[in-house]
Write a protein that holds these residues in place. Sequence first.
Motif, PDB file in Angstrom:
ATOM      1  N   PRO A 190       0.837  -1.257   0.079  1.00  0.00           N
ATOM      2  CA  PRO A 190      -0.053  -0.009   0.066  1.00  0.00           C
ATOM      3  C   PRO A 190       0.836   1.393  -0.005  1.00  0.00           C
ATOM      4  N   VAL A 191       1.540   1.268  -0.952  1.00  0.00           N
ATOM      5  CA  VAL A 191       2.340   2.634  -1.315  1.00  0.00           C
ATOM      6  C   VAL A 191       2.176   3.074  -2.752  1.00  0.00           C
ATOM      7  N   TRP A 242       1.408  -9.168   8.034  1.00  0.00           N
ATOM      8  CA  TRP A 242       2.198  -8.088   7.875  1.00  0.00           C
ATOM      9  C   TRP A 242       2.228  -6.847   6.881  1.00  0.00           C
ATOM     10  N   ARG A 243       1.031  -6.589   6.388  1.00  0.00           N
ATOM     11  CA  ARG A 243       0.550  -5.819   5.363  1.00  0.00           C
ATOM     12  C   ARG A 243       0.958  -4.444   5.759  1.00  0.00           C
ATOM     13  N   LEU A 292       2.825  -3.358   8.222  1.00  0.00           N
ATOM     14  CA  LEU A 292       4.345  -3.257   8.579  1.00  0.00           C
ATOM     15  C   LEU A 292       5.141  -3.070   7.088  1.00  0.00           C
ATOM     16  N   THR A 293       4.744  -3.947   6.270  1.00  0.00           N
ATOM     17  CA  THR A 293       5.380  -3.530   5.080  1.00  0.00           C
ATOM     18  C   THR A 293       5.309  -2.108   4.540  1.00  0.00           C
ATOM     19  N   ARG A 294       4.287  -1.645   4.586  1.00  0.00           N
ATOM     20  CA  ARG A 294       4.025  -0.165   4.190  1.00  0.00           C
ATOM     21  C   ARG A 294       5.029   0.596   4.872  1.00  0.00           C
ATOM     22  N   ASP A 295       4.918   0.619   6.190  1.00  0.00           N
ATOM     23  CA  ASP A 295       5.978   1.437   7.174  1.00  0.00           C
ATOM     24  C   ASP A 295       7.433   0.991   6.905  1.00  0.00           C
ATOM     25  N   TRP A 296       7.706  -0.261   6.588  1.00  0.00           N
ATOM     26  CA  TRP A 296       8.991  -0.781   6.322  1.00  0.00           C
ATOM     27  C   TRP A 296       9.603   0.097   4.900  1.00  0.00           C
TER      28      TRP A 296
END
Length: 353
Positions: free
Chosen positions: A211-212, A340-341, A343-347
């Motif tokens: 989600p980016v 982890w959806r 978290l991966t955005r923040d990552w």
Amino acid sequence: MTAVPDTVQDHRGIQLTVRRAWPANNGRLTIEALEEATGHLRAGHLEADGTVALTPFGEDSALPGLPTAVDAGELLVHRFTKRAVVKTDGAYLKLLPPRKVARVIAAHAMASELTAAAGITTPRVTDVDEGTLTLSTVPGVSLHDLGRSGGGDPGDDLVTLERAWSLWAEHWSAFAAAPPGEGRLPFYRPEDEAETLTTWMTHCLDFGTLPVPAPALRSAVDDAANHLLDTSLQAPVLSHRDLHDKQVLLSTGSTGEGGLGLIDCDTLALAEPALDLANLLVHLAFREAQGLLSAEGRAVGETAIRGVAEELSVPEDRLDAYSGSTKLRLACVYAFRPRWRMLTRDWFHDALL
């Protein structure tokens, strides 16, 4: 294209939690899902129109030995038509399409040979029955499990982790220096790493899993790929190619000596030493972000990894290049795991800093 849902229902209306998904052809996803009521792991497809097709537990027409295997142990992994792993008392069963068995047997034999000189234990194939390989267990506890133990005194846990990472560091330089023999292993080049990263970016864009904004993702991947390719590469060494904290096991003998084990060695290759070290380094940062490793535990591991990088004369810019690629690749891979959806955005955003 179909995004990865948190849950799916089978044809009987039973709800399952989606654990992982992989891109397949024609907008289809291969999914692995957990039936919460029974604890059964099931696999199948999610079609582009949202239709779910899950196989019954322990069945897969491409893996003929799976029904027998699940009767003997616990199904840990089931990637539909590709592979499954079953844990039994004293062994692991790896289920593969029969056409892939010979290659995997050869890979395990080579891994055992190449790692022996470095004092590293790898799984041995002890039996073969069509597409079912029986693998010996590797003694020890993974760096991942040691890092998340938290069951005793924090100081004692940290001392145990320090010893484990010190043992890994003692062995890893010898592993990297092991002579693989002329022409026995493929050369995994920076171009291959860039291609892998670009492929995962394309999967995320096709399925809308990360989600980016698409321009931001493309720009970040282009920058990471260029970084891999715009500096001189280091001479290749023996590499695991998928090294992370779950792949390394540490054991202590009766007299206190330590042993190092390494699993999932099917991908052994020649590559720059920064490839494995960056993969391990970035996984530790991700474990901390997941809440599975303390900041102190991460620091212990990072110190050991950077010590090995210095011993192997890894240039800082090569470690940075592979770390940048690994961070983005992990964001893309874990974007296909609903838990982890976010978290991966923040990552991903952290990867831009």
